[in-house]
Design a protein around this motif. Structure first.
Motif, PDB file in Angstrom:
ATOM      1  N   THR A   1      55.126 -50.150 -14.763  1.00  0.00           N
ATOM      2  CA  THR A   1      54.694 -50.343 -16.147  1.00  0.00           C
ATOM      3  C   THR A   1      54.718 -48.998 -16.848  1.00  0.00           C
ATOM      4  OG1 THR A   1      53.291 -52.207 -15.500  1.00  0.00           O
ATOM      5  CG2 THR A   1      52.866 -51.195 -17.653  1.00  0.00           C
ATOM      6  N   LEU A   2      55.530 -48.894 -17.872  1.00  0.00           N
ATOM      7  CA  LEU A   2      55.660 -47.630 -18.603  1.00  0.00           C
ATOM      8  C   LEU A   2      54.451 -47.410 -19.505  1.00  0.00           C
ATOM      9  CD1 LEU A   2      59.386 -48.154 -19.736  1.00  0.00           C
ATOM     10  CD2 LEU A   2      58.581 -46.904 -17.710  1.00  0.00           C
ATOM     11  N   GLU A   3      54.081 -46.159 -19.709  1.00  0.00           N
ATOM     12  CA  GLU A   3      52.964 -45.851 -20.618  1.00  0.00           C
ATOM     13  C   GLU A   3      53.333 -46.159 -22.057  1.00  0.00           C
ATOM     14  OE1 GLU A   3      50.921 -42.131 -20.443  1.00  0.00           O
ATOM     15  OE2 GLU A   3      51.078 -42.054 -18.251  1.00  0.00           O
ATOM     16  N   THR A   4      54.524 -45.750 -22.453  1.00  0.00           N
ATOM     17  CA  THR A   4      55.032 -45.987 -23.803  1.00  0.00           C
ATOM     18  C   THR A   4      56.180 -46.970 -23.730  1.00  0.00           C
ATOM     19  OG1 THR A   4      54.529 -43.681 -24.316  1.00  0.00           O
ATOM     20  CG2 THR A   4      55.933 -44.858 -25.876  1.00  0.00           C
ATOM     21  N   PRO A   5      56.222 -47.972 -24.597  1.00  0.00           N
ATOM     22  CA  PRO A   5      57.330 -48.938 -24.527  1.00  0.00           C
ATOM     23  C   PRO A   5      58.699 -48.259 -24.663  1.00  0.00           C
ATOM     24  CG  PRO A   5      55.610 -49.719 -26.008  1.00  0.00           C
ATOM     25  CD  PRO A   5      55.254 -48.307 -25.662  1.00  0.00           C
ATOM     26  N   LYS A   6      59.642 -48.722 -23.880  1.00  0.00           N
ATOM     27  CA  LYS A   6      61.014 -48.211 -23.948  1.00  0.00           C
ATOM     28  C   LYS A   6      61.756 -48.967 -25.051  1.00  0.00           C
ATOM     29  CE  LYS A   6      65.176 -47.559 -21.053  1.00  0.00           C
ATOM     30  NZ  LYS A   6      65.274 -46.100 -21.164  1.00  0.00           N
ATOM     31  N   VAL A   7      62.374 -48.229 -25.960  1.00  0.00           N
ATOM     32  CA  VAL A   7      63.130 -48.824 -27.062  1.00  0.00           C
ATOM     33  C   VAL A   7      64.616 -48.698 -26.751  1.00  0.00           C
ATOM     34  CG1 VAL A   7      63.672 -48.704 -29.528  1.00  0.00           C
ATOM     35  CG2 VAL A   7      61.327 -48.284 -28.736  1.00  0.00           C
ATOM     36  N   ILE A   8      65.295 -49.845 -26.668  1.00  0.00           N
ATOM     37  CA  ILE A   8      66.725 -49.841 -26.382  1.00  0.00           C
ATOM     38  C   ILE A   8      67.497 -50.287 -27.635  1.00  0.00           C
ATOM     39  CG2 ILE A   8      66.407 -50.180 -23.908  1.00  0.00           C
ATOM     40  CD1 ILE A   8      67.067 -53.173 -24.349  1.00  0.00           C
ATOM     41  N   GLY A   9      68.760 -50.586 -27.481  1.00  0.00           N
ATOM     42  CA  GLY A   9      69.593 -50.994 -28.619  1.00  0.00           C
ATOM     43  C   GLY A   9      70.512 -49.864 -29.025  1.00  0.00           C
ATOM     44  N   TRP A  10      71.797 -50.178 -29.235  1.00  0.00           N
ATOM     45  CA  TRP A  10      72.747 -49.089 -29.505  1.00  0.00           C
ATOM     46  C   TRP A  10      73.612 -49.293 -30.727  1.00  0.00           C
ATOM     47  CZ3 TRP A  10      70.986 -50.420 -24.685  1.00  0.00           C
ATOM     48  CH2 TRP A  10      70.203 -49.430 -24.078  1.00  0.00           C
ATOM     49  N   ASP A  11      73.934 -50.483 -31.108  1.00  0.00           N
ATOM     50  CA  ASP A  11      74.716 -50.679 -32.330  1.00  0.00           C
ATOM     51  C   ASP A  11      73.792 -50.722 -33.540  1.00  0.00           C
ATOM     52  OD1 ASP A  11      77.429 -50.813 -31.665  1.00  0.00           O
ATOM     53  OD2 ASP A  11      77.303 -52.917 -31.080  1.00  0.00           O
ATOM     54  N   ALA A  12      74.133 -49.990 -34.590  1.00  0.00           N
ATOM     55  CA  ALA A  12      73.288 -50.028 -35.793  1.00  0.00           C
ATOM     56  C   ALA A  12      74.084 -49.666 -37.037  1.00  0.00           C
ATOM     57  CB  ALA A  12      72.103 -49.077 -35.654  1.00  0.00           C
ATOM     58  N   VAL A  13      73.591 -50.195 -38.153  1.00  0.00           N
ATOM     59  CA  VAL A  13      74.063 -49.835 -39.496  1.00  0.00           C
ATOM     60  C   VAL A  13      72.834 -49.465 -40.297  1.00  0.00           C
ATOM     61  CG1 VAL A  13      74.917 -50.811 -41.668  1.00  0.00           C
ATOM     62  CG2 VAL A  13      76.151 -51.245 -39.560  1.00  0.00           C
ATOM     63  N   GLY A  14      72.940 -48.428 -41.121  1.00  0.00           N
ATOM     64  CA  GLY A  14      71.791 -48.055 -41.931  1.00  0.00           C
ATOM     65  C   GLY A  14      72.122 -46.982 -42.952  1.00  0.00           C
ATOM     66  N   THR A  15      71.058 -46.459 -43.575  1.00  0.00           N
ATOM     67  CA  THR A  15      71.190 -45.436 -44.607  1.00  0.00           C
ATOM     68  C   THR A  15      70.576 -44.136 -44.108  1.00  0.00           C
ATOM     69  OG1 THR A  15      70.932 -47.172 -46.270  1.00  0.00           O
ATOM     70  CG2 THR A  15      70.666 -44.899 -47.025  1.00  0.00           C
ATOM     71  N   VAL A  16      71.281 -43.028 -44.324  1.00  0.00           N
ATOM     72  CA  VAL A  16      70.748 -41.712 -43.945  1.00  0.00           C
ATOM     73  C   VAL A  16      69.580 -41.377 -44.873  1.00  0.00           C
ATOM     74  CG1 VAL A  16      71.223 -39.249 -43.690  1.00  0.00           C
ATOM     75  CG2 VAL A  16      72.988 -40.934 -43.081  1.00  0.00           C
ATOM     76  N   GLU A  17      68.392 -41.186 -44.264  1.00  0.00           N
ATOM     77  CA  GLU A  17      67.184 -40.855 -45.043  1.00  0.00           C
ATOM     78  C   GLU A  17      66.968 -39.347 -45.142  1.00  0.00           C
ATOM     79  OE1 GLU A  17      64.099 -42.939 -46.117  1.00  0.00           O
ATOM     80  OE2 GLU A  17      65.854 -44.142 -46.574  1.00  0.00           O
ATOM     81  N   ALA A  18      67.283 -38.647 -44.060  1.00  0.00           N
ATOM     82  CA  ALA A  18      67.099 -37.191 -44.015  1.00  0.00           C
ATOM     83  C   ALA A  18      68.046 -36.627 -42.959  1.00  0.00           C
ATOM     84  CB  ALA A  18      65.646 -36.849 -43.682  1.00  0.00           C
ATOM     85  N   VAL A  19      68.309 -35.316 -43.052  1.00  0.00           N
ATOM     86  CA  VAL A  19      69.248 -34.689 -42.105  1.00  0.00           C
ATOM     87  C   VAL A  19      68.644 -33.408 -41.536  1.00  0.00           C
ATOM     88  CG1 VAL A  19      71.255 -35.630 -43.321  1.00  0.00           C
ATOM     89  CG2 VAL A  19      70.442 -33.324 -43.878  1.00  0.00           C
TER      90      VAL A  19
END
Length: 337
Positions: A58-76
């Protein structure tokens, strides 16, 4: 921000196979972009990692997966040169970092492309991982030359899946190859034909079906299903001095000695190699995604999106994983935020 992850590897029908939680929005540094995500797609790698990365723990912090995405650049970050805030982008991510199943994500600009302008968010989200995999298989591993190799034959094992669907298009429309692909159901055969396959054969009698279609041997083979199940058939069907590429891995040693007399080349392909190892040519994925965007915008290639789920929820992520685990999906499944 909201994210969806897991603390332990559970069957998808279990309550806590995915859980929603709140976490701080990260800050971009170096060459990272902070992207506000608008759509994601699910791939077999997602459920394989969910099933195996937190087994018997059991991990302490949830593992976030997922690799394909589309979105808007908010900051660089301060080292970014390819993008600016407000740019619409698409990408396939990095196995070594937190994934795209969240409202915001940090991503290295060198593996990000400008989103195809003619596609919806859902249509574009279907493309990055599978298109990069297919592109690298054809042009980085086999190194197909569009002039020299035009008219040669390629056998694609698993034509109706996400990678197969775009590999058919690239092989046929960009490289002018004669495309043979496997599919066994009426709907998957129809899909492969719609993607541009010249010949569709049943994988259950692979050698006989390919030969009945008029091909004694083929120049190139792409395995997108299960290398062990088809290995002897592939050995028999590949031409002398041909090239086989597999993305599927193998739990047991592959009998490469069977290729010796034909002097056949064998290559693995993993789309994440460049990001995992920060290879000298990591930036190549940025250029490939931009080239793919142009091909999609001109209509030379078409999106492989086949099903869209509306809303970034635990229920929709579970449903997408259920669909992929069934082994019966055609094309790509996308979740639109």
């Amino acid at each position: 921000m909201k994210a969806i992850g897991f603390k332990t590897s559970l069957p998808i029908n279990e309550n806590e196979s995915f859980i929603a939680f709140e976490t701080p929005v990260p800050e971009p540094k170096g060459r990272d972009l902070l992207v506000k995500i608008k759509a994601i797609s699910v791939n077999p790698v997602d459920y394989k990692i969910r099933q195996n990365s937190a087994k018997d723990t059991t991990l302490e912090t949830p593992k976030v997966i997922g690799w394909d995405a589309v979105g808007t650049v908010e900051a660089v970050g301060e080292g970014v040169t390819f993008f600016k805030a407000g740019d619409e982008v698409y990408y396939a991510g990095d196995l070594t970092r937190s994934g795209s199943n969240a409202e915001y994500q940090l991503i290295d600009e060198r593996i990000v492309g400008l989103k195809p302008t003619s596609l919806t968010d859902a249509e574009a989200a279907a493309m990055p991982l599978t298109a990069l995999t297919a592109w690298e298989s054809l042009y980085d591993r086999i190194r197909i030359n569009n002039q020299k190799d035009k008219g040669k034959s390629i056998l694609i094992i698993g034509g109706a899946g996400g990678v197969g669907s775009i590999a058919i298009q690239l092989a046929k429309k960009i490289s002018g190859l004669k495309v043979i692909t496997t599919a066994s159901r009426p709907e998957t055969k129809e899909w492969c034909k719609a993607m541009g396959a010249d010949v569709v054969v049943d994988h259950k009698n692979l050698v006989e079906e390919v030969r009945a279609a008029g091909f004694k041997e083929v120049d190139f083979i792409l395995d997108f299903v299960d290398l062990n199940s088809y290995w002897d058939d592939l050995v028999e069907l590949i031409k002398p001095q041909g090239h086989i590429v597999s993305i599927t891995g193998s739990a047991t040693p592959v009998a490469l000695n069977k290729l010796k007399n034909k002097s056949v080349t064998f290559s693995w392909e993993l789309m994440y190699t460049r990001s995992m190892y920060q290879t000298e040519d990591i930036e190549q994925q940025h250029h490939i995604l931009n080239e793919l965007a142009k091909l999609l915008d001109t209509g030379t290639l078409k999106t492989t999106l086949n099903q869209t789920l509306k809303g970034f929820t635990v229920e929709n992520l579970k449903e997408a994983h259920r669909l992929l685990e069934s082994g019966k999906t055609i094309g790509k499944v996308v979740i639109e935020y």
